[in-house]
Design a protein around this motif. Sequence first.
Motif, mmCIF file in Angstrom:
data_model
loop_
_atom_site.group_PDB
_atom_site.id
_atom_site.type_symbol
_atom_site.label_atom_id
_atom_site.label_comp_id
_atom_site.label_asym_id
_atom_site.label_seq_id
_atom_site.Cartn_x
_atom_site.Cartn_y
_atom_site.Cartn_z
ATOM 1 N N UNK B 158 11.802 -19.857 -7.966
ATOM 2 C CA UNK B 158 10.660 -19.562 -8.837
ATOM 3 C C UNK B 158 9.368 -19.548 -8.020
ATOM 4 N N UNK B 159 9.235 -20.537 -7.138
ATOM 5 C CA UNK B 159 8.062 -20.576 -6.265
ATOM 6 C C UNK B 159 7.963 -19.311 -5.426
ATOM 7 N N UNK B 160 9.115 -18.870 -4.914
ATOM 8 C CA UNK B 160 9.120 -17.669 -4.093
ATOM 9 C C UNK B 160 8.671 -16.452 -4.880
ATOM 10 N N UNK B 161 9.166 -16.321 -6.110
ATOM 11 C CA UNK B 161 8.795 -15.169 -6.933
ATOM 12 C C UNK B 161 7.305 -15.216 -7.264
ATOM 13 N N UNK B 162 6.806 -16.419 -7.560
ATOM 14 C CA UNK B 162 5.394 -16.523 -7.929
ATOM 15 C C UNK B 162 4.476 -16.245 -6.742
ATOM 16 N N UNK B 163 4.982 -16.467 -5.531
ATOM 17 C CA UNK B 163 4.155 -16.254 -4.341
ATOM 18 C C UNK B 163 4.297 -14.835 -3.799
ATOM 19 N N UNK B 164 4.966 -13.934 -4.518
ATOM 20 C CA UNK B 164 5.212 -12.595 -3.979
ATOM 21 C C UNK B 164 3.904 -11.814 -3.880
ATOM 22 N N UNK B 165 3.948 -10.774 -3.055
ATOM 23 C CA UNK B 165 2.759 -9.973 -2.785
ATOM 24 C C UNK B 165 2.517 -8.995 -3.936
ATOM 25 N N UNK B 166 1.405 -9.141 -4.688
ATOM 26 C CA UNK B 166 1.173 -8.239 -5.818
ATOM 27 C C UNK B 166 0.892 -6.808 -5.367
ATOM 28 N N UNK B 167 0.370 -6.639 -4.148
ATOM 29 C CA UNK B 167 0.058 -5.279 -3.673
ATOM 30 C C UNK B 167 1.331 -4.448 -3.556
ATOM 31 N N UNK B 168 2.415 -5.066 -3.084
ATOM 32 C CA UNK B 168 3.667 -4.320 -2.957
ATOM 33 C C UNK B 168 4.238 -3.966 -4.327
ATOM 34 N N UNK B 169 4.058 -4.868 -5.293
ATOM 35 C CA UNK B 169 4.521 -4.566 -6.648
ATOM 36 C C UNK B 169 3.762 -3.355 -7.193
ATOM 37 N N UNK B 170 2.455 -3.281 -6.909
ATOM 38 C CA UNK B 170 1.662 -2.129 -7.354
ATOM 39 C C UNK B 170 2.125 -0.848 -6.676
ATOM 40 N N UNK B 171 2.422 -0.970 -5.378
ATOM 41 C CA UNK B 171 2.918 0.208 -4.653
ATOM 42 C C UNK B 171 4.193 0.726 -5.341
ATOM 43 N N UNK B 172 5.095 -0.211 -5.653
ATOM 44 C CA UNK B 172 6.356 0.182 -6.279
ATOM 45 C C UNK B 172 6.104 0.878 -7.620
ATOM 46 N N UNK B 173 5.113 0.386 -8.361
ATOM 47 C CA UNK B 173 4.810 1.013 -9.652
ATOM 48 C C UNK B 173 4.164 2.375 -9.458
ATOM 49 N N UNK B 174 3.249 2.457 -8.491
ATOM 50 C CA UNK B 174 2.564 3.725 -8.248
ATOM 51 C C UNK B 174 3.571 4.813 -7.877
ATOM 52 N N UNK B 175 4.637 4.443 -7.159
ATOM 53 C CA UNK B 175 5.641 5.434 -6.754
ATOM 54 C C UNK B 175 6.825 5.475 -7.721
ATOM 55 N N UNK B 176 6.706 4.748 -8.837
ATOM 56 C CA UNK B 176 7.750 4.763 -9.872
ATOM 57 C C UNK B 176 9.123 4.406 -9.305
ATOM 58 N N UNK B 177 9.170 3.383 -8.460
ATOM 59 C CA UNK B 177 10.469 2.958 -7.932
ATOM 60 C C UNK B 177 11.320 2.389 -9.061
ATOM 61 N N UNK B 178 12.632 2.644 -9.013
ATOM 62 C CA UNK B 178 13.540 2.178 -10.049
ATOM 63 C C UNK B 178 13.659 0.649 -9.980
ATOM 64 N N UNK B 179 13.935 0.008 -11.128
ATOM 65 C CA UNK B 179 13.992 -1.467 -11.157
ATOM 66 C C UNK B 179 14.939 -2.063 -10.112
ATOM 67 N N UNK B 180 16.104 -1.416 -9.949
ATOM 68 C CA UNK B 180 17.075 -1.963 -8.997
ATOM 69 C C UNK B 180 16.562 -1.836 -7.562
ATOM 70 N N UNK B 181 15.896 -0.718 -7.274
ATOM 71 C CA UNK B 181 15.338 -0.514 -5.931
ATOM 72 C C UNK B 181 14.220 -1.517 -5.667
ATOM 73 N N UNK B 182 13.418 -1.796 -6.705
ATOM 74 C CA UNK B 182 12.354 -2.790 -6.542
ATOM 75 C C UNK B 182 12.930 -4.154 -6.223
ATOM 76 N N UNK B 183 13.984 -4.519 -6.969
ATOM 77 C CA UNK B 183 14.620 -5.817 -6.748
ATOM 78 C C UNK B 183 15.124 -5.905 -5.308
ATOM 79 N N UNK B 184 15.800 -4.844 -4.870
ATOM 80 C CA UNK B 184 16.469 -4.894 -3.583
ATOM 81 C C UNK B 184 15.503 -4.767 -2.401
ATOM 82 N N UNK B 185 14.489 -3.897 -2.530
ATOM 83 C CA UNK B 185 13.654 -3.615 -1.361
ATOM 84 C C UNK B 185 12.302 -4.315 -1.394
ATOM 85 N N UNK B 186 11.867 -4.726 -2.584
ATOM 86 C CA UNK B 186 10.545 -5.359 -2.683
ATOM 87 C C UNK B 186 10.684 -6.864 -2.934
ATOM 88 N N UNK B 187 11.435 -7.247 -3.970
ATOM 89 C CA UNK B 187 11.453 -8.666 -4.355
ATOM 90 C C UNK B 187 12.377 -9.502 -3.474
#
Lengths: 197, 271
Positions: B158-187
């Motif tokens: 939980x600590x790890x998830x809360x400390x994740x980089x929000x900028x990368x999450x935004x990048x993933x949204x801006x490029x409409x990455x699929x949920x599974x790809x986000x999990x695997x390559x971002x989170x």
Amino acid sequence: MIRLDLRGKSFGATAILGPLSLAVAPGEVLGIEGPSGAGKSTLLRILAGVDTRFDGDLHPAGRSAMVFQSPTLMPWRRVIDNVTLPTGATGAEARGWLARVGLAGMEQHWPGQLSLGQARRVGLARAFAARPEVLILDEPFVSLDQERVEDLLDLTAALIAETRPAVILASHSEAELARLTTRRARLEGRPARLLSR
Amino acid sequence: MLGLARPAAPPAPALTAPPPASGAGPLRPVLSVLALIGVWAAGAALLDDPLRAPGPAQVLPALWEGLASGRMWADLGATLGRVAAAFVLAMGLGTALGIGLGLSRRANDWLDPWLTVWNNIPALVLIVLCYLWIGLNETAAIAAVALNKVPLVAVILREGVQARDPALAEMARAFRMAPLARLRHILLPQLVPHLLAAARAGVSLIWKIVLVVEFLGRSNGIGFRIHLNFQMFDITGVLANALAFVAVMLAVEWLVLAPLARRATGWRAAA
């Protein structure tokens, strides 16, 4: 064509953006200037579909891509994967785009091995690899020295002319705005309004 | 006693061990272990009571005899099998729970007090309850160990998830990455240090609890053997069995976890 009819955007009780409308056609480059903190990044995040909590209507054109203030690469994926994974581009396409931005031969590097200028080029290659119909550029050249900015400006202008997306560029730099934009508007006030010029 | 005390959740996970000080270099850990055996031998010689304070001269032959007869291998295998099963179960459940709590503020607000309660139930209570509810069988033994470890893994992830980089999450949204790809390559890549910290803290916690579970309700494994030693007042046997399993767990750390850590964080070393 991308079109936004915004009634307002607030963070909590603070209204950041007031009512504003904008539309950008393919091949057009709308430059948005304005003082720091005016809400340029907030507006761009709405246009990119990153922030969906606003009052208003966004009509996006389909595929969109964004270049960020910081390169925002995945440090745990190689350069080429940073281009293919977010965009769905094939390896060959990604290699082509990396060659276009001057990074041929660096496909297997890690982002941590790149200079800031090179990382920004990867960000640019990634954006164009998505074959965007809407391209959002949020101060894409900040904190680079003048010579590198000139190179990147030429490159960006050429790529936009070639692929003709609808572009929205936020920038502080007169040189960037003059070089890239077809039309300009200023974001000012609190809540901010968009004034064409 | 018996490793029932729970370690607190470790602080921000270290990515790698600190580099060894220069000098003896790679020999230092070996010398250190030899020194420890030396201290043990000296202490045993000083006390001169082989029954209650056996030294290496008594324990090492007992260890050798156990290994040569094959009995100890069977016990080690049984215990290691339970450790592995409980580890996989606890890491899976704990990771899923930790990611869920890290991503959903509402879920976290509701479930955080539950997690605190769960984390503070003594290991022994969970073991006894599992044996009473499920029966004196393998399922209960593995469930008891896994249940003891899930909240620790969940808290670290939980600590790890809360400390994740929000900028990368935004990048993933801006490029409409699929949920599974986000999990695997971002989170997940951002959670690697936390997964490794949870795995390391988890393995040591789990094997200690597995011995207790075996001591209380199994008829094979190192914990069961120590139970027999206990009833026979065989301190040499207790130490020989403990030593054998400590060696196995050190081997797991050196041969499995440490290489895994180096591989998973290879991109850092290159930069």
